[in-house]
Write a protein that holds these residues in place. Structure first.
Motif, PDB file in Angstrom:
ATOM      1  N   GLU A 205       7.922   5.654  -1.705  1.00 13.64           N
ATOM      2  CA  GLU A 205       7.649   7.008  -2.177  1.00 13.64           C
ATOM      3  C   GLU A 205       7.515   6.993  -3.686  1.00 13.64           C
ATOM      4  O   GLU A 205       8.157   6.209  -4.386  1.00 13.64           O
ATOM      5  CB  GLU A 205       8.778   7.946  -1.748  1.00 13.64           C
ATOM      6  CG  GLU A 205       8.466   9.403  -1.990  1.00 13.64           C
ATOM      7  CD  GLU A 205       9.377  10.322  -1.194  1.00 13.64           C
ATOM      8  OE1 GLU A 205       9.178  11.535  -1.279  1.00 13.64           O
ATOM      9  OE2 GLU A 205      10.275   9.825  -0.499  1.00 13.64           O
ATOM     10  N   ASN A 206       6.667   7.880  -4.191  1.00 18.09           N
ATOM     11  CA  ASN A 206       6.427   7.959  -5.625  1.00 18.09           C
ATOM     12  C   ASN A 206       5.997   9.386  -5.937  1.00 18.09           C
ATOM     13  O   ASN A 206       4.846   9.750  -5.715  1.00 18.09           O
ATOM     14  CB  ASN A 206       5.355   6.945  -6.042  1.00 18.09           C
ATOM     15  CG  ASN A 206       5.197   6.841  -7.547  1.00 18.09           C
ATOM     16  OD1 ASN A 206       5.527   7.754  -8.287  1.00 18.09           O
ATOM     17  ND2 ASN A 206       4.662   5.716  -7.993  1.00 18.09           N
ATOM     18  N   ARG A 207       6.926  10.199  -6.431  1.00 20.66           N
ATOM     19  CA  ARG A 207       6.623  11.586  -6.731  1.00 20.66           C
ATOM     20  C   ARG A 207       7.222  11.952  -8.086  1.00 20.66           C
ATOM     21  O   ARG A 207       8.343  11.561  -8.391  1.00 20.66           O
ATOM     22  CB  ARG A 207       7.192  12.535  -5.662  1.00 20.66           C
ATOM     23  CG  ARG A 207       6.533  12.410  -4.293  1.00 20.66           C
ATOM     24  CD  ARG A 207       7.016  13.486  -3.346  1.00 20.66           C
ATOM     25  NE  ARG A 207       8.362  13.220  -2.850  1.00 20.66           N
ATOM     26  CZ  ARG A 207       9.418  13.988  -3.076  1.00 20.66           C
ATOM     27  NH1 ARG A 207       9.290  15.082  -3.836  1.00 20.66           N
ATOM     28  NH2 ARG A 207      10.594  13.691  -2.593  1.00 20.66           N
ATOM     29  N   ALA A 208       6.481  12.701  -8.857  1.00 17.00           N
ATOM     30  CA  ALA A 208       6.966  13.176 -10.148  1.00 17.00           C
ATOM     31  C   ALA A 208       6.557  14.627 -10.343  1.00 17.00           C
ATOM     32  O   ALA A 208       5.430  15.006 -10.015  1.00 17.00           O
ATOM     33  CB  ALA A 208       6.411  12.323 -11.287  1.00 17.00           C
ATOM     34  N   VAL A 209       7.474  15.424 -10.865  1.00 18.26           N
ATOM     35  CA  VAL A 209       7.205  16.813 -11.240  1.00 18.26           C
ATOM     36  C   VAL A 209       7.690  16.992 -12.671  1.00 18.26           C
ATOM     37  O   VAL A 209       8.877  16.792 -12.966  1.00 18.26           O
ATOM     38  CB  VAL A 209       7.914  17.820 -10.313  1.00 18.26           C
ATOM     39  CG1 VAL A 209       7.619  19.248 -10.775  1.00 18.26           C
ATOM     40  CG2 VAL A 209       7.480  17.632  -8.866  1.00 18.26           C
TER      41      VAL A 209
ATOM     42  N   ASN B  39       4.956   0.332  -3.548  1.00 17.07           N
ATOM     43  CA  ASN B  39       3.623   0.065  -3.001  1.00 17.07           C
ATOM     44  C   ASN B  39       2.739   1.305  -3.042  1.00 17.07           C
ATOM     45  O   ASN B  39       3.201   2.435  -2.911  1.00 17.07           O
ATOM     46  CB  ASN B  39       3.726  -0.418  -1.551  1.00 17.07           C
ATOM     47  CG  ASN B  39       4.200  -1.858  -1.461  1.00 17.07           C
ATOM     48  OD1 ASN B  39       4.223  -2.583  -2.448  1.00 17.07           O
ATOM     49  ND2 ASN B  39       4.603  -2.269  -0.279  1.00 17.07           N
ATOM     50  N   ARG B  40       1.455   1.067  -3.239  1.00 14.61           N
ATOM     51  CA  ARG B  40       0.447   2.114  -3.047  1.00 14.61           C
ATOM     52  C   ARG B  40      -0.666   1.549  -2.182  1.00 14.61           C
ATOM     53  O   ARG B  40      -0.571   0.421  -1.696  1.00 14.61           O
ATOM     54  CB  ARG B  40      -0.068   2.651  -4.375  1.00 14.61           C
ATOM     55  CG  ARG B  40      -0.511   1.633  -5.391  1.00 14.61           C
ATOM     56  CD  ARG B  40      -1.151   2.339  -6.578  1.00 14.61           C
ATOM     57  NE  ARG B  40      -0.937   1.688  -7.841  1.00 14.61           N
ATOM     58  CZ  ARG B  40      -1.883   1.536  -8.757  1.00 14.61           C
ATOM     59  NH1 ARG B  40      -3.114   1.975  -8.525  1.00 14.61           N
ATOM     60  NH2 ARG B  40      -1.620   0.956  -9.901  1.00 14.61           N
ATOM     61  N   ARG B  41      -1.694   2.294  -1.973  1.00 11.23           N
ATOM     62  CA  ARG B  41      -2.757   1.866  -1.063  1.00 11.23           C
ATOM     63  C   ARG B  41      -3.506   0.659  -1.620  1.00 11.23           C
ATOM     64  O   ARG B  41      -3.395   0.326  -2.792  1.00 11.23           O
ATOM     65  CB  ARG B  41      -3.719   3.016  -0.806  1.00 11.23           C
ATOM     66  CG  ARG B  41      -3.103   4.171  -0.002  1.00 11.23           C
ATOM     67  CD  ARG B  41      -4.134   5.225   0.281  1.00 11.23           C
ATOM     68  NE  ARG B  41      -4.653   5.836  -0.949  1.00 11.23           N
ATOM     69  CZ  ARG B  41      -5.640   6.716  -0.970  1.00 11.23           C
ATOM     70  NH1 ARG B  41      -6.229   7.085   0.156  1.00 11.23           N
ATOM     71  NH2 ARG B  41      -6.043   7.240  -2.119  1.00 11.23           N
TER      72      ARG B  41
ATOM     73  N   ARG C 200      -3.111  -2.465  -1.005  1.00 10.43           N
ATOM     74  CA  ARG C 200      -2.259  -3.630  -1.273  1.00 10.43           C
ATOM     75  C   ARG C 200      -1.932  -3.803  -2.752  1.00 10.43           C
ATOM     76  O   ARG C 200      -1.789  -4.919  -3.236  1.00 10.43           O
ATOM     77  CB  ARG C 200      -2.917  -4.915  -0.723  1.00 10.43           C
ATOM     78  CG  ARG C 200      -3.116  -4.898   0.790  1.00 10.43           C
ATOM     79  CD  ARG C 200      -3.642  -6.227   1.281  1.00 10.43           C
ATOM     80  NE  ARG C 200      -3.790  -6.226   2.732  1.00 10.43           N
ATOM     81  CZ  ARG C 200      -4.227  -7.264   3.434  1.00 10.43           C
ATOM     82  NH1 ARG C 200      -4.546  -8.387   2.815  1.00 10.43           N
ATOM     83  NH2 ARG C 200      -4.330  -7.184   4.750  1.00 10.43           N
ATOM     84  N   ARG C 201      -1.814  -2.689  -3.431  1.00  9.51           N
ATOM     85  CA  ARG C 201      -1.400  -2.724  -4.822  1.00  9.51           C
ATOM     86  C   ARG C 201      -0.010  -2.127  -4.933  1.00  9.51           C
ATOM     87  O   ARG C 201       0.506  -1.510  -3.995  1.00  9.51           O
ATOM     88  CB  ARG C 201      -2.387  -1.962  -5.711  1.00  9.51           C
ATOM     89  CG  ARG C 201      -3.793  -2.517  -5.661  1.00  9.51           C
ATOM     90  CD  ARG C 201      -4.683  -1.860  -6.680  1.00  9.51           C
ATOM     91  NE  ARG C 201      -4.238  -2.139  -8.053  1.00  9.51           N
ATOM     92  CZ  ARG C 201      -4.810  -1.622  -9.127  1.00  9.51           C
ATOM     93  NH1 ARG C 201      -5.839  -0.798  -9.006  1.00  9.51           N
ATOM     94  NH2 ARG C 201      -4.368  -1.932 -10.328  1.00  9.51           N
ATOM     95  N   ALA C 202       0.617  -2.341  -6.092  1.00  8.81           N
ATOM     96  CA  ALA C 202       1.962  -1.812  -6.306  1.00  8.81           C
ATOM     97  C   ALA C 202       2.130  -1.449  -7.770  1.00  8.81           C
ATOM     98  O   ALA C 202       1.454  -1.992  -8.649  1.00  8.81           O
ATOM     99  CB  ALA C 202       3.014  -2.832  -5.889  1.00  8.81           C
ATOM    100  N   ASP C 203       3.019  -0.508  -8.013  1.00  6.27           N
ATOM    101  CA  ASP C 203       3.415  -0.154  -9.366  1.00  6.27           C
ATOM    102  C   ASP C 203       4.787  -0.753  -9.632  1.00  6.27           C
ATOM    103  O   ASP C 203       5.692  -0.656  -8.797  1.00  6.27           O
ATOM    104  CB  ASP C 203       3.452   1.366  -9.537  1.00  6.27           C
ATOM    105  CG  ASP C 203       2.066   1.978  -9.446  1.00  6.27           C
ATOM    106  OD1 ASP C 203       1.257   1.718 -10.346  1.00  6.27           O
ATOM    107  OD2 ASP C 203       1.792   2.700  -8.464  1.00  6.27           O
ATOM    108  N   TYR C 204       4.943  -1.357 -10.801  1.00  6.15           N
ATOM    109  CA  TYR C 204       6.196  -2.001 -11.183  1.00  6.15           C
ATOM    110  C   TYR C 204       6.845  -1.135 -12.259  1.00  6.15           C
ATOM    111  O   TYR C 204       6.343  -1.036 -13.382  1.00  6.15           O
ATOM    112  CB  TYR C 204       5.935  -3.419 -11.669  1.00  6.15           C
ATOM    113  CG  TYR C 204       5.347  -4.285 -10.581  1.00  6.15           C
ATOM    114  CD1 TYR C 204       6.175  -4.952  -9.686  1.00  6.15           C
ATOM    115  CD2 TYR C 204       3.966  -4.391 -10.415  1.00  6.15           C
ATOM    116  CE1 TYR C 204       5.646  -5.723  -8.660  1.00  6.15           C
ATOM    117  CE2 TYR C 204       3.432  -5.154  -9.391  1.00  6.15           C
ATOM    118  CZ  TYR C 204       4.277  -5.821  -8.519  1.00  6.15           C
ATOM    119  OH  TYR C 204       3.747  -6.576  -7.498  1.00  6.15           O
TER     120      TYR C 204
END
Length: 208
Positions: free
Chosen positions: A5-9, A134-136, A138-142
């Motif tokens: 999950e990756n959410r920011a407000v 992970n995101r779509r 096959r990439r990822a944020d570190y």
């Protein structure tokens, strides 16, 4: 909560003019700084990437109080200038802000480096983490994260590959880096953890 999950407000004030960053598939992405005050009176100056869906759409203007919803993104800067890991907030929407300033982040991913436990000069425990989300495609944020106090001690026991969910805030801090014979002021971005949970028992959250 889903494991990945990756959410920011964010709610804050646009602190500079939006400038063109890059173009992807015919869509222009603009970057602008967003100032979000902390309870302490300090402020976090965060970089927002905003995809402009049409030329007629208005860009946020300096001084606007806005709400940004989106996700945190990272990419490696290979230019040799500035920070090696660049952290931004990819906006899914930017709307007029209502209410108090806000800085809320929810992440779910896995640890991709061993935690590093250290102690501040004032004797407070702090733990540095690097979370892969992970995101779509096959990439990822570190994403660099920090935990304080009792949470830092818990995090220091984790191992590479452990899954982790967390709530926190995206913050900025300046530091000095020596490059050759010169000293440069740089800005680092990290998620300060306020609570975390482990997938084995997500009901038992650890709160700072």
């Amino acid at each position: 909560m889903e494991q990945k999950e990756n959410r920011a407000v964010l709610r804050g004030t646009v602190a500079g003019q939006a400038v063109l960053s890059h173009q992807v598939h015919g869509i222009d992405f603009y970057r602008f700084p967003l100032s979000v005050p902390r309870l302490s009176g300090r402020e976090d100056l965060l970089n927002v990437l905003y995809p402009l869906s049409s030329p007629e759409e208005a860009l946020p203007q300096p001084g606007d109080f806005v709400e940004v919803t989106g996700e945190i993104r990272s990419f490696n800067n290979r230019s040799g200038v500035g920070n090696r890991l660049v952290i931004t907030v990819l906006a899914r929407s930017v709307t007029p802000g209502q209410g108090d300033p806000c800085n809320q982040v929810v992440l779910g991913g896995v640890l991709c480096k061993p935690p590093v436990l250290r102690r501040t000069p004032l004797g407070r425990d702090i733990c540095d983490l690097l979370l892969a989300v992970n995101r779509r495609y096959r990439r990822a944020d570190y994403l660099p994260c920090i935990a304080w106090g009792s949470l830092a001690l818990h995090c220091s026991q984790l191992e590479t590959g452990d899954p982790l969910w967390l709530d926190g805030r995206l913050q900025s801090r300046t530091y000095l880096k020596t490059v050759g014979e010169t000293t440069q002021e740089r800005t680092a971005f990290e998620v300060s953890i306020t609570s975390l949970a482990f997938p084995e028992d997500p009901a038992e959250d650890l709160v700072l």
